[in-house]
Design a protein around this motif. Structure first.
Motif, PDB file in Angstrom:
ATOM      1  N   PHE A 114      10.651  57.863  30.109  1.00  0.00           N
ATOM      2  CA  PHE A 114      11.096  58.811  29.074  1.00  0.00           C
ATOM      3  C   PHE A 114      12.262  58.204  28.281  1.00  0.00           C
ATOM      4  O   PHE A 114      12.350  58.380  27.064  1.00  0.00           O
ATOM      5  N   ARG A 162       5.682  63.728  22.024  1.00  0.00           N
ATOM      6  CA  ARG A 162       6.775  63.004  21.367  1.00  0.00           C
ATOM      7  C   ARG A 162       6.377  62.609  19.952  1.00  0.00           C
ATOM      8  O   ARG A 162       7.203  62.640  19.041  1.00  0.00           O
ATOM      9  N   VAL A 213      16.757  63.138  28.423  1.00  0.00           N
ATOM     10  CA  VAL A 213      16.341  63.538  29.770  1.00  0.00           C
ATOM     11  C   VAL A 213      17.563  64.043  30.522  1.00  0.00           C
ATOM     12  O   VAL A 213      18.609  63.404  30.491  1.00  0.00           O
ATOM     13  N   ILE A 217       3.481  62.457  32.048  1.00  0.00           N
ATOM     14  CA  ILE A 217       4.088  61.439  31.184  1.00  0.00           C
ATOM     15  C   ILE A 217       3.186  61.226  29.964  1.00  0.00           C
ATOM     16  O   ILE A 217       3.670  61.110  28.835  1.00  0.00           O
ATOM     17  N   VAL A 277       3.791  64.218  27.623  1.00  0.00           N
ATOM     18  CA  VAL A 277       5.064  64.147  26.899  1.00  0.00           C
ATOM     19  C   VAL A 277       5.005  63.031  25.844  1.00  0.00           C
ATOM     20  O   VAL A 277       5.508  63.198  24.726  1.00  0.00           O
ATOM     21  N   THR A 278       4.373  61.917  26.181  1.00  0.00           N
ATOM     22  CA  THR A 278       4.263  60.809  25.230  1.00  0.00           C
ATOM     23  C   THR A 278       3.496  61.247  23.984  1.00  0.00           C
ATOM     24  O   THR A 278       3.881  60.935  22.849  1.00  0.00           O
ATOM     25  N   VAL A 326      13.408  66.743  27.988  1.00  0.00           N
ATOM     26  CA  VAL A 326      12.742  66.669  29.288  1.00  0.00           C
ATOM     27  C   VAL A 326      13.766  66.930  30.389  1.00  0.00           C
ATOM     28  O   VAL A 326      14.853  66.362  30.364  1.00  0.00           O
TER      29      VAL A 326
END
Lengths: 478, 478
Positions: free
Chosen positions: B448, B418, B455, B411, B414-415, B427
């Motif tokens: 997300f 982003r 997602v 996470i 991905v953050t 995702v």
């Protein structure tokens, strides 16, 4: 090298685990295997093996295979690739019958050294009479032999200790884990499962021949990336298919997927068209993904053979019924309009006025009594126009305040129908997204699974699996 | 009858609820509407209406519309069909602007009386200047106007009070509820949603024209069973599509589905081929199910426009990567082999030996550092060979003992991505089945979704939605 002698792989009397450090600060795959086997209740001897020696979980860690007094049937190796030739020499000296090489770094890597190393190890093993599983794989799961690779210590849920009818042969370890978790949560358990990776020695043909002869295995499911010996595979497949249903996801059915196979287990995927033609000719059920593999295995295991393609869908909800009609029809099944007499019977049972809900799909009044529901669906199932009954439960659509009551209510209905109707029955518990619906869905799925009912997460997946099942039956029980 | 004046439907100043019994022992739909509106914070006046009178939730229950002192803009009726003509007469007398008829029992039933009743009610409404929503529908959800029909008292989770960009027009109430729950759990909120049922008066064209002009609505999603006025609909559709993306599930795209539409909302589904041709010509994104409708709406709302069809898939797992390659390719996207220089860069970042994991899909080492992952995926995303980045997380495959740590880790990755990568990012949180994985999946999805990332529950659904998005863009931003 006959496959019929492979029983010893699934219930060895003793296992040495190569690479188990006694140092708790250095956990690794071999420690996971150790913990998993202990927790799973492996009934034989376990010998941890590591150059540093010591003790772990009350077991002596042997510094060298030669120090072990008793016989060693089977070795699980998590030592790095470059130490494997020596390990296999030690196996030969000790009279080990089979070694499973968990570690990667062989023919699947870009470096040509990996390929050479795999050839060297294979040669040592062949000359010394040691069978190899792998390298680059998870190995064997066999509840009746106490073998597992769940690797889930220290948590609670390893693989189930209950045995079942599905035999799984998977080149990928991850897909093997997925299939075991998905199928067993849906009530279908395993005779044996094997993740065999690069297949340097024992390959898909060996395991397929073995599962064909294995009386515990009633259905064979395969995930294959590539084949080592095409002619032998064709023969094995024909023989297997004559004995029991065979479901195969041949990965790399697209060009890019084929390249990914080579990266993963060094497999040469081969021509998609040739595979399709072979599977079709032999009567194998070919699928294009792991969830479809599980859907169809469950259908084969749990569903009675339908007498035709006419489905009734019963459940609550109008729009969801319309989509069900589209999904059923798109999958090649039929949803006949219920005869006027039958609709009159249904109105009589519920005591309702003329309404739209008794066509097909049946939008059954959610608050009707259990007896009414069972009587109504029984009446429809008894009709000569209907071959298959699907009950659908779209949990996210139900008002929160009524969900658990409704679900309990419908579980009773399905449980009663499970006993009373002679025709095939399936349950669709729609994939839900709100937390409240997901909890109910999990509970209901477990209870339907315990009844050995086929449960699917959508109408389209159910209809697709049933269509494949009917096509399979029309070939085999014409 | 222009649609531009329909704003009053979505933010009435006062609502009368017909059929609200003050008797707690007789709960019914009108009580649900009452509780929902109160809990949702409807800012205007609420007048419960029932022949027995009394008091509920501190509000007086009026015995007759004429007793109400103030103005009544809007009526929600849950009285039975046969009492509706009188109710609409009362609405006319009171100067009510619109009535929403929740109750069924009109043209959708088999009995010809239902059809006649619907015509009678419509005539009274038209002559008296009252607009009708329904009958046989849930009505209106509009967070900015305080309007809802969640009907979920006394539980916690009604529909979100947060507004968003999606405008939904759904003939089915259940599918409307599904779409609101599914989309909002995945981070996409609504400007307005309307479930309009039999469409006796206000129909799909009125709402489509309204959503086209509505500045709050950026994307229009429709679930339609049948059309009342084909020519007007074509014009409305062309105009809508010029203004914003339009996604439609035209139910009854199969013959049996079409029959189910007639049972549900009395809709004449029309020829499938004609619909397909129209949608294609106009540029509407046609889908064949509600989950696909949500997938595509989310893609339109959250994904940057891809510059091409070249995807990199990053995540952990070999077999799941192979299936990803198959699924991506089958959906018409490409998964290019990463250039040797780029793979060298990746090996440099991770400091690993030559391996198989840096082709595409990228099998990233799960225990690598966050900086390594971000750096590696950033490097791939910056490559001119890549247009789209998909991160995949097959939670059921991860060892239980590491799952939550890994998920937290990813996470964070991905953050960071982003914010840092310029290309579209998606995702895939694989649908999971074990309870432990499902809890993590729910938590991760919520996080997300809060980042407004698209997602999806599988690679194939993600790839399919992205393919549709690219085709949409190539028409609109060539």
């Amino acid at each position: 090298m006959s496959s019929h002698s492979l029983d010893f792989l699934f219930s060895p009397k003793s296992i040495a685990l190569a690479g188990v450090s006694a140092d708790a600060a250095k956990p690794g795959p071999a420690q996971w295997y150790l913990m998993s086997l202990i927790k799973f209740g492996f009934p034989g001897k376990i010998y941890p093996l590591h150059p540093s020696g010591g003790e772990i979980k009350g077991l002596r860690v042997y510094k060298h295979m030669a120090e072990i007094q008793g016989e060693v049937d089977y070795v699980v190796s998590a030592v790095s690739a470059r130490h494997t030739p020596q390990l296999i020499h030690d196996c030969v000296a000790k009279g080990v019958r089979a070694a499973h090489l968990f570690t990667s770094g062989y023919s699947e890597i870009e470096d040509s050294d990996g390929k050479r190393l795999e050839e060297d190890v294979l040669q040592i093993a062949r000359e010394g009479g040691v069978r190899l599983i792998g390298p680059n794989c998870m190995g064997i799961y066999c509840p009746s032999g106490g073998m597992t690779f769940a690797g889930d210590y220290p948590d609670q849920s390893g693989f189930p200790s209950r045995s079942g009818s599905l035999g799984l042969i998977s080149q990928s370890g991850g897909n093997c884990i997925y299939c075991i978790r998905e199928a067993s949560e849906r009530g279908l358990f395993f005779s044996k499962a094997v993740s065999y990776g690069n297949a340097a020695d024992l390959n898909e043909c060996d395991f397929l021949e073995y599962m064909t002869d294995d009386p515990e295995t009633k259905i064979i499911a395969m995930y294959i990336e590539g084949i080592k010996d095409g002619d032998r595979f064709k023969r094995a497949l024909r023989q297997a298919e004559r004995a029991k249903p065979v479901v195969i996801y041949k990965a790399g059915y697209t060009e890019t997927g084929a390249r990914a196979c080579a990266s993963h287990t060094s497999a040469i995927a081969g021509s998609t068209d040739a595979w399709q033609a072979l599977f079709k000719q032999v009567g194998v059920i070919q699928v294009t993904g792991m969830s479809e593999l599980v859907d169809i295995s469950i259908t084969l295991a749990f569903m009675k053979a339908p007498g035709g393609r006419n489905v009734v869908v019963a459940g609550s909800g109008g729009g969801v019924g319309v989509q069900a009609a589209d999904d059923i029809t798109a999958a090649g099944l039929h949803l006949p309009f219920l005869h006027v007499d039958l609709r009159r019977t249904l109105r009589g049972i519920y005591g309702t006025e003329a309404g739209s809900m008794f066509r097909n799909p049946l939008d059954i009044p959610p608050l009707g009594s259990i007896d009414h529901h069972v009587g109504a669906i029984q009446a429809v199932a008894d009709s000569k126009d209907i071959d298959i009954v699907i009950m659908q439960f779209p949990l996210d659509l139900w008002a929160l305040s009524r969900r658990s009551v409704l679900m309990e209510h419908f579980i009773e209905v399905v449980t009663a129908l499970r006993k009373s109707i002679a025709k095939p029955l399936a349950v669709v518990l729609h994939d839900s997204i709100t937390v409240q619906a997901r909890r109910l869905e999990e509970d209901a799925r477990a209870r339907f699974a315990a009844l050995q009912l086929p449960v699917y997460p959508s109408i389209s997946r159910a209809a697709h699996a049933i269509d494949r099942y009917i096509r399979y039956n029309s070939r085999h029980r014409p």
